[in-house]
Structure formats: structure tokens, C-alpha cells
Enzyme design. Structure first.
Site, mmCIF file in Angstrom:
data_model
loop_
_atom_site.group_PDB
_atom_site.id
_atom_site.type_symbol
_atom_site.label_atom_id
_atom_site.label_comp_id
_atom_site.label_asym_id
_atom_site.label_seq_id
_atom_site.Cartn_x
_atom_site.Cartn_y
_atom_site.Cartn_z
ATOM 1 N N ASP A 9 -19.892 -20.045 -10.698
ATOM 2 C CA ASP A 9 -20.667 -19.398 -9.652
ATOM 3 C C ASP A 9 -21.601 -18.382 -10.333
ATOM 4 O O ASP A 9 -21.403 -18.038 -11.509
ATOM 5 C CB ASP A 9 -19.706 -18.707 -8.678
ATOM 6 C CG ASP A 9 -20.415 -17.820 -7.687
ATOM 7 O OD1 ASP A 9 -21.372 -18.294 -7.044
ATOM 8 O OD2 ASP A 9 -20.024 -16.646 -7.561
ATOM 9 N N ASP A 11 -23.809 -15.250 -8.503
ATOM 10 C CA ASP A 11 -23.774 -13.863 -8.021
ATOM 11 C C ASP A 11 -22.330 -13.405 -7.810
ATOM 12 O O ASP A 11 -21.568 -14.038 -7.089
ATOM 13 C CB ASP A 11 -24.556 -13.756 -6.714
ATOM 14 C CG ASP A 11 -26.031 -14.019 -6.927
ATOM 15 O OD1 ASP A 11 -26.753 -13.069 -7.272
ATOM 16 O OD2 ASP A 11 -26.456 -15.176 -6.755
ATOM 17 N N ASP A 187 -16.300 -15.807 -7.186
ATOM 18 C CA ASP A 187 -15.830 -14.551 -6.606
ATOM 19 C C ASP A 187 -15.702 -14.569 -5.098
ATOM 20 O O ASP A 187 -15.004 -13.725 -4.525
ATOM 21 C CB ASP A 187 -16.790 -13.411 -6.982
ATOM 22 C CG ASP A 187 -18.105 -13.502 -6.215
ATOM 23 O OD1 ASP A 187 -18.476 -12.526 -5.539
ATOM 24 O OD2 ASP A 187 -18.759 -14.559 -6.281
#
Length: 237
Positions: A9, A11, A187
Site C-alpha cells: 500500500d 499512503d 495500514d
């Protein structure tokens, strides 16, 4: 290294979060580290992001490398071909209605992703309820073309039937990913589908940050820890 495939991932995982998507900063070492790991893994490294492919290419010099943008609505395969999911006419209607509502609402930022849109409120946490109300109203008007994706200080409308788990599964069917052990780092709630796929296929799922609950089986404290780990991998002889 040849036995595993790495999915990242962006951001909140590779990059520290910013109030606005265009305010993120890319660590100077990250370009080189990702390039070396891409070569070390014989190309079995992919970015899975809510950003568009064009944004990923601009941030990481990622042109022609494997990536899933818009949570999988855009998918660039190992041969460089791009598959897109979404209805441009349906999106134009949703985007116009979103712009009208956001213009009347304080604290909600509209991000146009061309096939998807995001309602951000990180810069104004008190606007969460307003952002959700707009998202739910848009979803009702979208006639099944779109699905609601909750994220960290954001509500997104993405094309129905796409998520990071499906994108990761599609890539795992193709060389150089096929037959390798998948590792997924992420996240946000948007990464949970990918974690579930990885767990079901004997892989390694890693959540970044303090968000819980999660199906991920391992954790890094923050993006800085992820970058340090990637740098160490890239430097290994």
C-alpha cells in the site's frame, strides 16, 4: 528472494499521511530501494493503492511496473497492459452531484480520481458526519455502479466489484507472481481484503500503525519503520 512476492500500500504504509493527498512527501531513498527490490524479486513487487496509476507513476517513477490503482479499478499487469473497471457516464453523474454537495459543506474535500472519488476530512475531523452523509446519499443515487469504501479520514466511492484482495489475487495468477508466497503491507481498512487473501494462501500480512482490529498477523509501528525495513532489504548482499 525468488520465493516471495511483495505487495505494498502507499499512503500510511510507504508514505506518511498528509492532510491533503497532494501534500505527501516521498523519502529520497525510497525510489532507489523500490527499484532494487523490484529487480531482486524479478519484478514480483506491486503497489496496491487508492491513488490512480498516474499518481503512482508520478510519485515513484513507476511507469510500466505492476500496480493496482483505485483499489483495483485500474490494474497494470506485468506485460504493461492496463485493465480498467468503471462506467465513465455513471461517474460523471456521481461526480457532479458530489461537487454540488461539497460546495455547500464546510470541511469536506472532494478528490476526483477519474473513475472514483474521495471525500476527505483529515484537515477537519469534525466534518466526518457530513462527509459520510454525502457519501451515503451519492451511493443511493449511483444505481449499483459504485460501492462505499471507508478509510482513514476519508469516504470513497469506488466502482462496484473491486477491492485490493481481488487485485492481488488477479496478479498472483500471472508471472512473475505466480507460485510465490505473497507478502502484503498496508495500514487501512482498504487493505483488509488483501490481508484476508494473503492469510488464506499461506502468505504474510502486515498492518502498519495502530489501527485495530485487523486480520493482519504482523505489524510495523509506522511508515518510517516500513521504509527502514525496505532499505535494509534493498541493501542486503
Amino acid at each position: 528472494d525468488s520465493g516471495w512476492a511483495l505487495f505494498l500500500d502507499v499512503d500510511g504504509t510507504l508514505l506518511d499521511l498528509a492532510c491533503r493527498p497532494d501534500e505527501v512527501r516521498v523519502d529520497p531513498h525510497l525510489h532507489g530501494d523500490l527499484a532494487r527490490l523490484h529487480d531482486r524479486l524479478d519484478g514480483a513487487l506491486a503497489l496496491l493503492s487508492g491513488r490512480t496509476l498516474s499518481q503512482l507513476d508520478a510519485l515513484f517513477d513507476w511507469d510500466q511496473r505492476v500496480a493496482a490503482g483505485l483499489h483495483g479499478a485500474e490494474l497494470r499487469a506485468p506485460d504493461g497492459s492496463v485493465r480498467s473497471t468503471g462506467d465513465a457516464i455513471a461517474f460523471a453523474r456521481v461526480r457532479a452531484r458530489a461537487a454540488e454537495r461539497v460546495a455547500k459543506t464546510q470541511g469536506v474535500l472532494l478528490e476526483d480520481k477519474r473513475l472514483a472519488l474521495a471525500l476527505h476530512y483529515r484537515h477537519a475531523p469534525g466534518a466526518r458526519d457530513a462527509a459520510e452523509r454525502i457519501a451515503r446519499a451519492l451511493l443511493q443515487e449511483a444505481d449499483g455502479h459504485y460501492a462505499l469504501q471507508r478509510g482513514d479520514h476519508v469516504f470513497e466511492l469506488k466502482p462496484a466489484g473491486v477491492d485490493k484482495g481481488r487485485a492481488l489475487a488477479a496478479l498472483m495468477r500471472e508471472a512473475p507472481f505466480r507460485g510465490r508466497t505473497p507478502w502484503m503491507l498496508g495500514d487501512d481498512l482498504t487493505d483488509e481484503d488483501a490481508f484476508r487473501y494473503v492469510n488464506a494462501h499461506g502468505g504474510v500480512s502486515v498492518v502498519v500503525g495502530a489501527r485495530r482490529p485487523t486480520v493482519a498477523r504482523y505489524a510495523f509501528d509506522d511508515p518510517a519503520a516500513v521504509r527502514a525495513w525496505l532499505h535494509a532489504l534493498a541493501e542486503m548482499k
